[in-house]
Motif scaffolding. Structure first.
Motif, PDB file in Angstrom:
ATOM      1  N   ASP A 219       0.874  -1.174   0.000  1.00 52.71           N
ATOM      2  CA  ASP A 219       0.000   0.000   0.000  1.00 52.71           C
ATOM      3  C   ASP A 219       0.913   1.227   0.000  1.00 52.71           C
ATOM      4  O   ASP A 219       1.494   1.585   1.023  1.00 52.71           O
ATOM      5  CB  ASP A 219      -0.899  -0.021   1.239  1.00 52.71           C
ATOM      6  CG  ASP A 219      -1.889   1.129   1.265  1.00 52.71           C
ATOM      7  OD1 ASP A 219      -1.605   2.194   0.684  1.00 52.71           O
ATOM      8  OD2 ASP A 219      -2.965   0.987   1.884  1.00 52.71           O
TER       9      ASP A 219
ATOM     10  N   PHE B   7       0.695  -0.468  -4.981  1.00 56.30           N
ATOM     11  CA  PHE B   7      -0.598   0.202  -5.132  1.00 56.30           C
ATOM     12  C   PHE B   7      -0.482   1.663  -4.713  1.00 56.30           C
ATOM     13  O   PHE B   7      -0.104   1.983  -3.584  1.00 56.30           O
ATOM     14  CB  PHE B   7      -1.648  -0.522  -4.288  1.00 56.30           C
ATOM     15  CG  PHE B   7      -1.823  -1.968  -4.660  1.00 56.30           C
ATOM     16  CD1 PHE B   7      -2.809  -2.351  -5.555  1.00 56.30           C
ATOM     17  CD2 PHE B   7      -0.974  -2.943  -4.155  1.00 56.30           C
ATOM     18  CE1 PHE B   7      -2.958  -3.680  -5.928  1.00 56.30           C
ATOM     19  CE2 PHE B   7      -1.113  -4.277  -4.516  1.00 56.30           C
ATOM     20  CZ  PHE B   7      -2.103  -4.643  -5.408  1.00 56.30           C
TER      21      PHE B   7
ATOM     22  N   ALA C 150      -1.570   6.071  -6.193  1.00 58.15           N
ATOM     23  CA  ALA C 150      -2.406   6.947  -7.022  1.00 58.15           C
ATOM     24  C   ALA C 150      -1.645   8.244  -7.237  1.00 58.15           C
ATOM     25  O   ALA C 150      -0.899   8.689  -6.350  1.00 58.15           O
ATOM     26  CB  ALA C 150      -3.746   7.229  -6.351  1.00 58.15           C
TER      27      ALA C 150
ATOM     28  N   LYS D 273      -2.613   1.565 -10.091  1.00 58.88           N
ATOM     29  CA  LYS D 273      -2.994   2.917  -9.677  1.00 58.88           C
ATOM     30  C   LYS D 273      -4.492   3.045  -9.410  1.00 58.88           C
ATOM     31  O   LYS D 273      -5.314   2.568 -10.194  1.00 58.88           O
ATOM     32  CB  LYS D 273      -2.565   3.938 -10.735  1.00 58.88           C
ATOM     33  CG  LYS D 273      -1.061   4.119 -10.816  1.00 58.88           C
ATOM     34  CD  LYS D 273      -0.684   5.258 -11.739  1.00 58.88           C
ATOM     35  CE  LYS D 273       0.827   5.445 -11.782  1.00 58.88           C
ATOM     36  NZ  LYS D 273       1.224   6.586 -12.646  1.00 58.88           N
ATOM     37  N   GLY D 274      -4.794   3.703  -8.292  1.00 55.95           N
ATOM     38  CA  GLY D 274      -6.158   4.076  -7.983  1.00 55.95           C
ATOM     39  C   GLY D 274      -6.369   5.538  -8.342  1.00 55.95           C
ATOM     40  O   GLY D 274      -5.749   6.057  -9.280  1.00 55.95           O
ATOM     41  N   ASN D 275      -7.217   6.216  -7.595  1.00 59.09           N
ATOM     42  CA  ASN D 275      -7.519   7.623  -7.866  1.00 59.09           C
ATOM     43  C   ASN D 275      -7.269   8.480  -6.639  1.00 59.09           C
ATOM     44  O   ASN D 275      -7.289   7.995  -5.508  1.00 59.09           O
ATOM     45  CB  ASN D 275      -8.987   7.791  -8.288  1.00 59.09           C
ATOM     46  CG  ASN D 275      -9.293   7.073  -9.578  1.00 59.09           C
ATOM     47  OD1 ASN D 275      -8.543   7.154 -10.549  1.00 59.09           O
ATOM     48  ND2 ASN D 275     -10.393   6.334  -9.599  1.00 59.09           N
TER      49      ASN D 275
ATOM     50  N   GLU E 256      -6.748   9.388  -1.033  1.00 60.47           N
ATOM     51  CA  GLU E 256      -6.420   8.420  -2.069  1.00 60.47           C
ATOM     52  C   GLU E 256      -7.465   7.316  -2.022  1.00 60.47           C
ATOM     53  O   GLU E 256      -7.827   6.841  -0.948  1.00 60.47           O
ATOM     54  CB  GLU E 256      -5.002   7.879  -1.805  1.00 60.47           C
ATOM     55  CG  GLU E 256      -4.531   6.841  -2.789  1.00 60.47           C
ATOM     56  CD  GLU E 256      -4.847   5.442  -2.307  1.00 60.47           C
ATOM     57  OE1 GLU E 256      -4.949   4.554  -3.157  1.00 60.47           O
ATOM     58  OE2 GLU E 256      -5.016   5.247  -1.095  1.00 60.47           O
ATOM     59  N   LYS E 257      -7.977   6.947  -3.176  1.00 63.83           N
ATOM     60  CA  LYS E 257      -9.076   5.974  -3.239  1.00 63.83           C
ATOM     61  C   LYS E 257      -8.642   4.701  -3.962  1.00 63.83           C
ATOM     62  O   LYS E 257      -7.756   4.720  -4.797  1.00 63.83           O
ATOM     63  CB  LYS E 257     -10.267   6.579  -3.991  1.00 63.83           C
ATOM     64  CG  LYS E 257     -10.739   7.930  -3.453  1.00 63.83           C
ATOM     65  CD  LYS E 257     -11.551   7.793  -2.199  1.00 63.83           C
ATOM     66  CE  LYS E 257     -12.950   7.301  -2.497  1.00 63.83           C
ATOM     67  NZ  LYS E 257     -13.807   7.282  -1.295  1.00 63.83           N
ATOM     68  N   GLN E 258      -9.253   3.615  -3.595  1.00 64.00           N
ATOM     69  CA  GLN E 258      -9.200   2.315  -4.273  1.00 64.00           C
ATOM     70  C   GLN E 258      -8.021   1.428  -3.902  1.00 64.00           C
ATOM     71  O   GLN E 258      -8.080   0.212  -4.129  1.00 64.00           O
ATOM     72  CB  GLN E 258      -9.226   2.466  -5.806  1.00 64.00           C
ATOM     73  CG  GLN E 258     -10.511   3.089  -6.341  1.00 64.00           C
ATOM     74  CD  GLN E 258     -10.518   3.184  -7.862  1.00 64.00           C
ATOM     75  OE1 GLN E 258      -9.609   2.720  -8.540  1.00 64.00           O
ATOM     76  NE2 GLN E 258     -11.548   3.805  -8.399  1.00 64.00           N
ATOM     77  N   SER E 259      -6.939   1.967  -3.346  1.00 64.93           N
ATOM     78  CA  SER E 259      -5.766   1.122  -3.112  1.00 64.93           C
ATOM     79  C   SER E 259      -6.059  -0.041  -2.184  1.00 64.93           C
ATOM     80  O   SER E 259      -5.657  -1.182  -2.445  1.00 64.93           O
ATOM     81  CB  SER E 259      -4.600   1.950  -2.546  1.00 64.93           C
ATOM     82  OG  SER E 259      -3.945   2.624  -3.584  1.00 64.93           O
TER      83      SER E 259
ATOM     84  N   ASN F  83      -8.034  -2.559  -4.051  1.00 69.90           N
ATOM     85  CA  ASN F  83      -7.193  -3.216  -5.045  1.00 69.90           C
ATOM     86  C   ASN F  83      -6.231  -4.216  -4.407  1.00 69.90           C
ATOM     87  O   ASN F  83      -6.001  -5.307  -4.939  1.00 69.90           O
ATOM     88  CB  ASN F  83      -6.406  -2.171  -5.846  1.00 69.90           C
ATOM     89  CG  ASN F  83      -7.278  -1.425  -6.844  1.00 69.90           C
ATOM     90  OD1 ASN F  83      -8.300  -1.929  -7.271  1.00 69.90           O
ATOM     91  ND2 ASN F  83      -6.872  -0.221  -7.203  1.00 69.90           N
TER      92      ASN F  83
END
Length: 264
Positions: free
Chosen positions: A8, A53, A55, A90-92, A127-130, A133
């Motif tokens: 992460d 992971f 962004a 990559k997330g957002n 930071e989103k999605q990591s 994911n």
């Protein structure tokens, strides 16, 4: 023992790297060092050994104007240097307006409960999605890749607890040989305030509670990392003595000497 590490990136950054001169980090070398310390020297980091992971930070939220380019340079350096051993997922990066209760004192000087406090409008940057994911990739790999023997998480985020539980549950069904689960808490030994989450540690077969500063210092990428198309250069502000480095590069990059920062 075939091993895959799930990092992460933001958890690692805020736990170990922010405010240090160690941000230009060689993730392969660091993980090799930590795996030996974990008591698993037989762990092998072959192709696609690390999934990283992260962004891209938004320019609107960056601490300075060079932050986005500095981050991109680092991601390029990782891809150039680690090649097939590392994949970046990559997330957002999200920026929203929202309202939250502010910390207020009552008439006696005690802090009010959030429900009794005034709500103020703030920028919410995250930071989103990591975490999602990380969980999805680890569970999917554990179920589908029967050659995978060892999964290591680098995080202190409790959002991945369901993933660890699912992997342990899969082991109990004995569909395949059991997967060993490792946990590396991204905290510096010198930071006494940051501790590993107990619930996470209970689900791992082994845990490393902290990372030494000397381990970060020794696991640094070369200042210039060549690639087939682009070369990544360590940002000046990431050096330990940034002002001195900037002064020296300024002299060397002048016309009649090297002529550019990259050559300098």
């Amino acid at each position: 023992m075939k091993t895959r590490v799930y990092i992460d990136g933001y958890n690692l950054y805020f736990g170990c790297l922010k405010g240090t001169p160690h941000k230009w980090l060689d993730l392969i070398k660091l993980m090799e060092t930590l795996l030996v310390r974990s008591g698993a020297p037989e762990a092998k980091l072959d192709d696609l050994a690390i999934k990283f992971f992260t962004a891209e930070i938004s320019e609107r939220a960056a601490s300075d104007s060079s932050s986005l380019n500095d981050q991109r340079s680092y991601h390029l350096a990782l891809n150039n240097y680690c090649k097939s051993k590392l994949a970046t997922v990559k997330g957002n990066y999200s920026i929203d307006k929202t309202k939250f209760p502010k910390v207020e004192l009552d008439d006696s000087g005690k802090e009010k409960e959030p429900r009794f406090s005034e709500r103020v409008k703030i920028w919410k940057m995250e930071e989103k999605q990591s975490d999602v994911n990380v969980a999805l990739e680890a569970v999917y790999d554990g179920v589908t890749d029967t050659s995978l023997e060892h999964i290591v998480f680098v995080t202190n985020d409790t959002d991945i607890i369901p993933a660890l539980k699912k992997l342990r549950h899969h082991n109990e069904h004995q569909v395949r040989d059991p997967i060993r689960i490792g946990l590396i808490i991204p905290a510096r030994k010198s930071d006494s305030q940051r501790r590993g989450n107990k619930s996470l540690k209970e689900l791992a077969d082994w845990t490393i509670e902290f990372i030494h500063d000397w381990e970060l210092e020794k696991a640094q990428l070369p200042c210039r990392v060549f690639g087939t198309k682009k070369t990544a250069i360590k940002p000046t502000s990431w050096f330990k003595h940034a002002e001195k480095v900037e002064e020296i590069l300024g002299i060397l990059s002048q016309k009649g000497v090297e002529g550019s920062i990259s050559k300098a």
